[in-house]
Scaffold this motif. Structure first.
Motif, PDB file in Angstrom:
ATOM      1  N   UNK A 101      10.817   2.447  -9.767  1.00 15.93           N
ATOM      2  CA  UNK A 101      10.791   2.643 -11.217  1.00 15.93           C
ATOM      3  C   UNK A 101       9.482   3.241 -11.719  1.00 15.93           C
ATOM      4  N   UNK A 102       8.378   2.934 -11.047  1.00 22.07           N
ATOM      5  CA  UNK A 102       7.068   3.388 -11.534  1.00 22.07           C
ATOM      6  C   UNK A 102       6.555   4.653 -10.850  1.00 22.07           C
ATOM      7  N   UNK A 103       7.066   4.960  -9.667  1.00 20.32           N
ATOM      8  CA  UNK A 103       6.559   6.109  -8.921  1.00 20.32           C
ATOM      9  C   UNK A 103       5.519   5.668  -7.913  1.00 20.32           C
ATOM     10  N   UNK A 104       5.146   6.578  -7.032  1.00 18.28           N
ATOM     11  CA  UNK A 104       4.276   6.242  -5.904  1.00 18.28           C
ATOM     12  C   UNK A 104       2.913   5.725  -6.343  1.00 18.28           C
ATOM     13  N   UNK A 105       2.252   6.412  -7.258  1.00 19.26           N
ATOM     14  CA  UNK A 105       0.884   6.024  -7.640  1.00 19.26           C
ATOM     15  C   UNK A 105       0.864   4.675  -8.342  1.00 19.26           C
ATOM     16  N   UNK A 106       1.686   4.531  -9.376  1.00 18.28           N
ATOM     17  CA  UNK A 106       1.704   3.260 -10.111  1.00 18.28           C
ATOM     18  C   UNK A 106       2.291   2.144  -9.253  1.00 18.28           C
ATOM     19  N   UNK A 107       3.275   2.461  -8.399  1.00 19.38           N
ATOM     20  CA  UNK A 107       3.829   1.460  -7.494  1.00 19.38           C
ATOM     21  C   UNK A 107       2.781   0.954  -6.517  1.00 19.38           C
ATOM     22  N   UNK A 108       2.017   1.896  -5.940  1.00 22.51           N
ATOM     23  CA  UNK A 108       0.938   1.507  -5.037  1.00 22.51           C
ATOM     24  C   UNK A 108      -0.072   0.618  -5.756  1.00 22.51           C
ATOM     25  N   UNK A 109      -0.489   1.039  -6.952  1.00 20.25           N
ATOM     26  CA  UNK A 109      -1.484   0.258  -7.695  1.00 20.25           C
ATOM     27  C   UNK A 109      -0.958  -1.127  -8.058  1.00 20.25           C
ATOM     28  N   UNK A 110       0.310  -1.225  -8.432  1.00 15.23           N
ATOM     29  CA  UNK A 110       0.901  -2.534  -8.750  1.00 15.23           C
ATOM     30  C   UNK A 110       0.849  -3.475  -7.564  1.00 15.23           C
ATOM     31  N   UNK A 111       1.261  -2.973  -6.398  1.00 13.83           N
ATOM     32  CA  UNK A 111       1.259  -3.827  -5.212  1.00 13.83           C
ATOM     33  C   UNK A 111      -0.146  -4.087  -4.708  1.00 13.83           C
ATOM     34  N   UNK A 112      -1.071  -3.149  -4.947  1.00 10.87           N
ATOM     35  CA  UNK A 112      -2.471  -3.393  -4.588  1.00 10.87           C
ATOM     36  C   UNK A 112      -3.047  -4.515  -5.451  1.00 10.87           C
ATOM     37  N   UNK A 113      -2.751  -4.493  -6.753  1.00 13.19           N
ATOM     38  CA  UNK A 113      -3.195  -5.580  -7.631  1.00 13.19           C
ATOM     39  C   UNK A 113      -2.577  -6.895  -7.172  1.00 13.19           C
ATOM     40  N   UNK A 114      -1.285  -6.878  -6.892  1.00  8.10           N
ATOM     41  CA  UNK A 114      -0.599  -8.078  -6.410  1.00  8.10           C
ATOM     42  C   UNK A 114      -1.288  -8.633  -5.159  1.00  8.10           C
ATOM     43  N   UNK A 115      -1.561  -7.756  -4.180  1.00  3.15           N
ATOM     44  CA  UNK A 115      -2.177  -8.197  -2.929  1.00  3.15           C
ATOM     45  C   UNK A 115      -3.601  -8.694  -3.147  1.00  3.15           C
ATOM     46  N   UNK A 116      -4.394  -7.937  -3.884  1.00 10.20           N
ATOM     47  CA  UNK A 116      -5.806  -8.307  -4.074  1.00 10.20           C
ATOM     48  C   UNK A 116      -5.965  -9.599  -4.867  1.00 10.20           C
ATOM     49  N   UNK A 117      -5.163  -9.768  -5.903  1.00 15.02           N
ATOM     50  CA  UNK A 117      -5.262 -10.994  -6.706  1.00 15.02           C
ATOM     51  C   UNK A 117      -4.785 -12.200  -5.889  1.00 15.02           C
ATOM     52  N   UNK A 118      -3.747 -12.000  -5.088  1.00 15.96           N
ATOM     53  CA  UNK A 118      -3.290 -13.088  -4.212  1.00 15.96           C
ATOM     54  C   UNK A 118      -4.311 -13.426  -3.144  1.00 15.96           C
ATOM     55  N   UNK A 119      -4.979 -12.405  -2.603  1.00 17.86           N
ATOM     56  CA  UNK A 119      -6.032 -12.644  -1.606  1.00 17.86           C
ATOM     57  C   UNK A 119      -7.212 -13.373  -2.238  1.00 17.86           C
ATOM     58  N   UNK A 120      -7.444 -13.107  -3.528  1.00 17.88           N
ATOM     59  CA  UNK A 120      -8.564 -13.746  -4.223  1.00 17.88           C
ATOM     60  C   UNK A 120      -8.275 -15.202  -4.581  1.00 17.88           C
ATOM     61  N   UNK A 121      -7.038 -15.645  -4.419  1.00 18.52           N
ATOM     62  CA  UNK A 121      -6.753 -17.059  -4.636  1.00 18.52           C
ATOM     63  C   UNK A 121      -5.659 -17.396  -5.623  1.00 18.52           C
ATOM     64  N   UNK A 122      -5.146 -16.426  -6.382  1.00 16.81           N
ATOM     65  CA  UNK A 122      -4.041 -16.742  -7.294  1.00 16.81           C
ATOM     66  C   UNK A 122      -2.806 -17.076  -6.453  1.00 16.81           C
ATOM     67  N   UNK A 123      -2.213 -18.251  -6.655  1.00 14.24           N
ATOM     68  CA  UNK A 123      -1.100 -18.666  -5.794  1.00 14.24           C
ATOM     69  C   UNK A 123       0.226 -18.017  -6.193  1.00 14.24           C
ATOM     70  N   UNK A 124       0.327 -16.699  -5.981  1.00  9.49           N
ATOM     71  CA  UNK A 124       1.576 -16.026  -6.364  1.00  9.49           C
ATOM     72  C   UNK A 124       2.211 -15.265  -5.222  1.00  9.49           C
TER      73      UNK A 124
END
Length: 197
Positions: A69-92
């Protein structure tokens, strides 16, 4: 009554069809954060699989949907935020976990790549018809497994065959159901937009 489908707008994804606004950067930021949040929420739909450290979750479906739905760039950034925030400790991550050391973290990395590829395919019409959407979802799922299963084997010491048995085989039926949902939803969205346009 016409049965013609909406014309394929080459290069567009669903998010590109939002009304034009002055502050496109703010809209893109909201879409990226919304995609990360959707993936995090979907990860909480987790069902344990007997004999596997990896649960069935909604996050794989969300990751592919976000990328498409978002395209490659925004899709990548969304999942990068998801991964980085989860790695930082947010339990999601799946089942309310966080961090980079779990047996299923490879699937998160695979989702990052899969969302990017699905977004690139969507820009080429990979979400406009049932068959194209099926191909996009199958390829995206294959990418997730191509990263997730070897990571599972390395992180747990499983053999390759044991990792496939625990981290791939039990999920194929669920992935087929998720692909069927996408095969209905994405082309229908384009048809609806075509009728309004």
């Amino acid at each position: 009554m016409s049965t013609a489908a909406a014309p394929v707008r080459t290069g567009a994804v669903l998010a590109d069809l939002l009304p034009a606004v002055r502050h496109r950067y703010a809209v893109d930021t909201a879409l990226v954060l919304g995609g990360a949040a959707l993936t995090g929420i979907a990860a909480q739909i987790a069902v344990p699989v007997p004999g596997s450290p990896v649960p069935v979750t909604g996050q794989t479906f969300a990751a592919l949907l976000v990328g498409t739905a978002l395209g490659a760039r925004r899709g990548f950034l969304s999942l990068a935020v998801y991964a980085l925030v989860g790695m930082a400790g947010l339990p999601w991550f799946a089942g309310g976990t966080s961090g980079a050391g779990g047996a299923s973290f490879g699937y998160v990395l695979g989702m990052l790549l899969a969302a990017t590829v699905a977004g690139g395919l969507a820009r080429r019409g990979g979400d406009r018809s049932v068959l194209r959407t099926a191909g996009t979802m199958v390829l995206g799922s294959a990418i997730i497994y191509a990263v997730g299963v070897p990571y599972l084997a390395l992180s747990t010491g499983m053999s390759a065959s044991a990792a496939i048995a625990a981290g791939l085989t039990p999920f194929l039926l669920g992935d087929a159901l998720k692909a069927a949902l996408a095969m209905g939803a994405l082309p229908a969205s384009w048809k609806l937009i075509g009728r309004r346009g």
